[in-house]
Design a protein around this motif. Structure first.
Motif, mmCIF file in Angstrom:
data_model
loop_
_atom_site.group_PDB
_atom_site.id
_atom_site.type_symbol
_atom_site.label_atom_id
_atom_site.label_comp_id
_atom_site.label_asym_id
_atom_site.label_seq_id
_atom_site.Cartn_x
_atom_site.Cartn_y
_atom_site.Cartn_z
ATOM 1 N N ARG A 257 47.973 28.002 34.194
ATOM 2 C CA ARG A 257 47.805 28.782 32.697
ATOM 3 C C ARG A 257 46.564 28.360 31.950
ATOM 4 N NH1 ARG A 257 53.356 27.485 32.222
ATOM 5 N NH2 ARG A 257 52.689 25.837 30.604
ATOM 6 N N THR A 258 46.195 27.040 32.198
ATOM 7 C CA THR A 258 45.039 26.570 31.724
ATOM 8 C C THR A 258 43.635 27.106 32.124
ATOM 9 O OG1 THR A 258 45.923 24.437 31.152
ATOM 10 C CG2 THR A 258 43.340 24.490 31.183
ATOM 11 N N LEU A 259 43.634 27.459 33.535
ATOM 12 C CA LEU A 259 42.663 27.986 34.309
ATOM 13 C C LEU A 259 42.376 29.420 33.931
ATOM 14 C CD1 LEU A 259 40.112 28.116 36.361
ATOM 15 C CD2 LEU A 259 41.899 28.249 38.196
ATOM 16 N N GLN A 260 43.568 30.022 33.781
ATOM 17 C CA GLN A 260 43.537 31.345 33.416
ATOM 18 C C GLN A 260 43.000 31.865 31.965
ATOM 19 O OE1 GLN A 260 47.548 32.956 33.903
ATOM 20 N NE2 GLN A 260 47.396 32.691 36.302
ATOM 21 N N SER A 261 43.463 30.711 30.947
ATOM 22 C CA SER A 261 42.993 30.962 29.584
ATOM 23 C C SER A 261 41.304 30.619 29.882
ATOM 24 C CB SER A 261 43.540 30.018 29.037
ATOM 25 O OG SER A 261 42.995 29.938 27.356
ATOM 26 N N VAL A 262 40.801 29.678 30.291
ATOM 27 C CA VAL A 262 39.407 29.575 30.284
ATOM 28 C C VAL A 262 38.736 30.739 30.916
ATOM 29 C CG1 VAL A 262 37.523 28.159 31.368
ATOM 30 C CG2 VAL A 262 39.704 27.190 30.386
ATOM 31 N N GLU A 263 39.139 31.213 32.067
ATOM 32 C CA GLU A 263 38.458 32.455 32.719
ATOM 33 C C GLU A 263 38.442 33.551 31.804
ATOM 34 O OE1 GLU A 263 39.179 31.625 37.462
ATOM 35 O OE2 GLU A 263 41.062 32.432 36.360
ATOM 36 N N ARG A 264 39.485 33.922 31.010
ATOM 37 C CA ARG A 264 39.598 35.062 30.271
ATOM 38 C C ARG A 264 38.497 34.731 29.127
ATOM 39 N NH1 ARG A 264 45.210 34.666 30.404
ATOM 40 N NH2 ARG A 264 45.348 33.327 28.405
ATOM 41 N N ARG A 265 38.176 33.896 28.726
ATOM 42 C CA ARG A 265 37.405 33.417 27.486
ATOM 43 C C ARG A 265 35.822 33.621 28.193
ATOM 44 N NH1 ARG A 265 38.810 28.055 25.464
ATOM 45 N NH2 ARG A 265 40.730 28.226 26.989
ATOM 46 N N ILE A 266 35.781 33.088 29.336
ATOM 47 C CA ILE A 266 34.353 33.192 30.226
ATOM 48 C C ILE A 266 34.052 34.457 30.623
ATOM 49 C CG2 ILE A 266 33.010 32.296 32.104
ATOM 50 C CD1 ILE A 266 34.381 29.642 31.698
ATOM 51 N N GLY A 267 35.079 35.222 30.872
ATOM 52 C CA GLY A 267 34.886 36.859 31.176
ATOM 53 C C GLY A 267 34.595 36.823 32.883
ATOM 54 N N ALA A 268 35.216 35.819 33.671
ATOM 55 C CA ALA A 268 34.766 35.894 34.981
ATOM 56 C C ALA A 268 35.775 34.809 35.757
ATOM 57 C CB ALA A 268 33.315 35.843 35.407
ATOM 58 N N PRO A 269 36.153 35.018 36.954
ATOM 59 C CA PRO A 269 36.986 34.123 37.816
ATOM 60 C C PRO A 269 36.062 32.678 38.108
ATOM 61 C CG PRO A 269 36.542 35.835 39.083
ATOM 62 C CD PRO A 269 35.965 36.330 37.694
ATOM 63 N N LEU A 270 36.611 31.918 37.986
ATOM 64 C CA LEU A 270 36.129 30.386 38.506
ATOM 65 C C LEU A 270 36.342 29.899 39.643
ATOM 66 C CD1 LEU A 270 36.166 28.622 34.985
ATOM 67 C CD2 LEU A 270 34.422 30.329 35.891
ATOM 68 N N PHE A 271 37.609 30.309 40.115
ATOM 69 C CA PHE A 271 38.300 29.794 41.449
ATOM 70 C C PHE A 271 38.816 30.909 42.235
ATOM 71 C CE2 PHE A 271 38.486 26.027 38.899
ATOM 72 C CZ PHE A 271 38.114 24.861 39.868
ATOM 73 N N GLU A 272 38.698 30.988 43.221
ATOM 74 C CA GLU A 272 39.202 32.053 44.121
ATOM 75 C C GLU A 272 40.701 31.376 44.705
ATOM 76 O OE1 GLU A 272 36.704 33.149 47.500
ATOM 77 O OE2 GLU A 272 35.186 33.971 46.258
ATOM 78 N N ARG A 273 41.761 32.146 44.562
ATOM 79 C CA ARG A 273 42.820 31.707 44.712
ATOM 80 C C ARG A 273 43.706 32.592 45.921
ATOM 81 N NH1 ARG A 273 41.409 31.843 39.405
ATOM 82 N NH2 ARG A 273 43.378 32.220 38.008
ATOM 83 N N SER A 274 44.231 31.998 46.767
ATOM 84 C CA SER A 274 45.029 32.872 47.912
ATOM 85 C C SER A 274 46.027 31.898 48.368
ATOM 86 C CB SER A 274 44.027 32.912 49.033
ATOM 87 O OG SER A 274 43.771 32.057 49.858
ATOM 88 N N SER A 275 46.783 32.220 49.156
ATOM 89 C CA SER A 275 48.028 31.524 49.535
ATOM 90 C C SER A 275 47.544 30.498 50.725
ATOM 91 C CB SER A 275 49.081 32.428 50.494
ATOM 92 O OG SER A 275 48.381 33.079 51.587
ATOM 93 N N ARG A 276 46.445 30.652 51.141
ATOM 94 C CA ARG A 276 45.922 29.655 52.138
ATOM 95 C C ARG A 276 44.869 28.374 51.398
ATOM 96 N NH1 ARG A 276 44.449 32.835 57.577
ATOM 97 N NH2 ARG A 276 46.631 33.747 58.130
ATOM 98 N N GLN A 277 44.208 28.649 50.422
ATOM 99 C CA GLN A 277 43.023 27.981 49.938
ATOM 100 C C GLN A 277 42.682 28.266 48.390
ATOM 101 O OE1 GLN A 277 39.383 28.497 52.215
ATOM 102 N NE2 GLN A 277 38.961 30.377 51.616
ATOM 103 N N VAL A 278 42.040 27.347 47.848
ATOM 104 C CA VAL A 278 41.330 27.366 46.594
ATOM 105 C C VAL A 278 39.773 27.051 46.754
ATOM 106 C CG1 VAL A 278 41.308 26.765 44.059
ATOM 107 C CG2 VAL A 278 43.547 27.006 45.528
ATOM 108 N N ALA A 279 39.079 28.053 46.535
ATOM 109 C CA ALA A 279 37.706 27.720 46.374
ATOM 110 C C ALA A 279 37.154 28.046 44.981
ATOM 111 C CB ALA A 279 37.224 28.606 47.660
ATOM 112 N N LEU A 280 35.867 27.534 44.896
ATOM 113 C CA LEU A 280 35.063 27.842 43.626
ATOM 114 C C LEU A 280 34.359 29.121 43.909
ATOM 115 C CD1 LEU A 280 33.755 24.112 42.872
ATOM 116 C CD2 LEU A 280 34.673 25.693 41.150
#
Length: 320
Positions: A56-79
């Motif tokens: 939730r924290t990450l989503q809140s920051v990304e909304r304010r920045i206006g772009a995703p900061l991490f790629e999320r999938s069932s296998r990995q998390v990447a910047l």
């Protein structure tokens, strides 16, 4: 899994971090920790929160920045590229804050560095040097520097950044100062001209002060201290004349020797300031003049406390 007690220096942002823009302190903690772990569960363990809270924290920051900061999938998390750049620019600032806090802690709690001490009399200066010699045995990382206090600078001088602590007379009466125990106690004397009628006496009483005019110390010094050295009347109620203000010890003794007035001081003057034109008379019924360390409460450190304690341990009760 890494223990929740093990937290990297970068992930632990000091409490002094105050967010005032798009990202708050706790959000920076989440971003840096997730950037290091690239795993929501491990990041949550280190931060002692739930994985959903991290998300939730990450989503809140990304909304304010206006772009995703991490790629999320069932296998990995990447910047993402934006996320990688953000963290690269955040880390140096956070490391700098951490280092600044560590240095402040060392300065406040550590016993090292430079300790500047002010003194206003030769006996006080010698006492400080005697304590410093023993103090360095236990604390070799401290450099003790002594600096002369000038009477005309008054309390403003004591408050100067030039001094961490000062060895001064009593009473002080300044609420922003911490007052240490008495370290020097000496008989109270009256300095008079060798030509004054009292000069033929071996000692005087406080009632005899009505027969002289006393110099006053500058008003820049504490009022209680000024009154202590130049009272307005004797215990019996006889008025004591004042003959002006003097701004240094040398000026005082020069004017006393010239017969312009008298001055109350400590017995160490007999040793350090012998003059053919000045006589020092013990005041039989007067309390001693006392001196000890004082320092501003806002400048108190472990080093200041340790040096004061060392002085008490040395147990100097008479002027050196």
């Amino acid at each position: 899994m890494e223990s929740a007690m093990v937290v990297s220096a970068r992930a632990t942002i000091p409490r002094t971090w105050i967010g005032s823009g798009a990202v708050e302190r706790h959000e920076v903690e989440v971003l840096l920790t997730l950037g290091e772990e690239l795993h929501f569960g491990r990041a949550a363990d280190r931060l002692r929160v739930s994985p959903s809270r991290v998300s939730r924290t990450l989503q809140s920051v990304e909304r304010r920045i206006g772009a995703p900061l991490f790629e999320r999938s069932s296998r990995q998390v990447a910047l993402t590229p934006i996320g990688r750049r953000l963290l690269e620019e955040l880390r140096p600032g956070c490391d700098q804050i951490q280092q600044a806090v560590k240095q402040a802690v060392r300065a406040g709690r550590g016993i090292e560095g430079v300790l500047s001490i002010g003194f206003g009399s030769p006996g006080a200066g010698r006492m400080i040097l005697a304590v410093a010699q023993r103090f360095r045995v236990d604390h070799p990382g401290v450099e003790v520097r002594i600096r002369e206090l000038h009477m005309s600078d008054g309390v403003t001088g004591w408050r100067s950044d030039r001094y961490d602590m000062v060895l001064i007379g009593r009473p002080v009466g300044e609420p922003d100062f911490v007052i240490g125990p008495v370290l020097i106690s000496e008989g109270r004397m009256l300095a008079v001209s060798a030509r004054h009628p009292l000069a033929a006496r071996e000692s005087i009483t406080t009632e005899d002060l009505a027969e002289v005019g006393l110099f006053r110390m500058p008003g820049s010094l504490p009022a209680a201290m000024v009154e202590d050295r130049a009272p307005r009347q004797t215990p019996g109620g006889r008025p004591i004349a004042h003959c002006g203000v003097a701004y240094s010890g040398e000026e005082i003794l020069t004017r006393v020797g010239a017969g312009e007035g008298a001055f109350i001081l400590g017995a160490q003057a007999i040793r350090y300031h012998p003059r053919p034109d000045v006589v020092y008379l013990p005041i039989e019924d007067a309390p001693p003049i006392e001196r000890g360390f004082a320092w501003r409460a806002c400048r108190e450190t472990a080093c200041v406390r340790a040096f004061n304690a060392a002085a008490v341990k040395v147990g100097v009760s008479q002027p050196l």
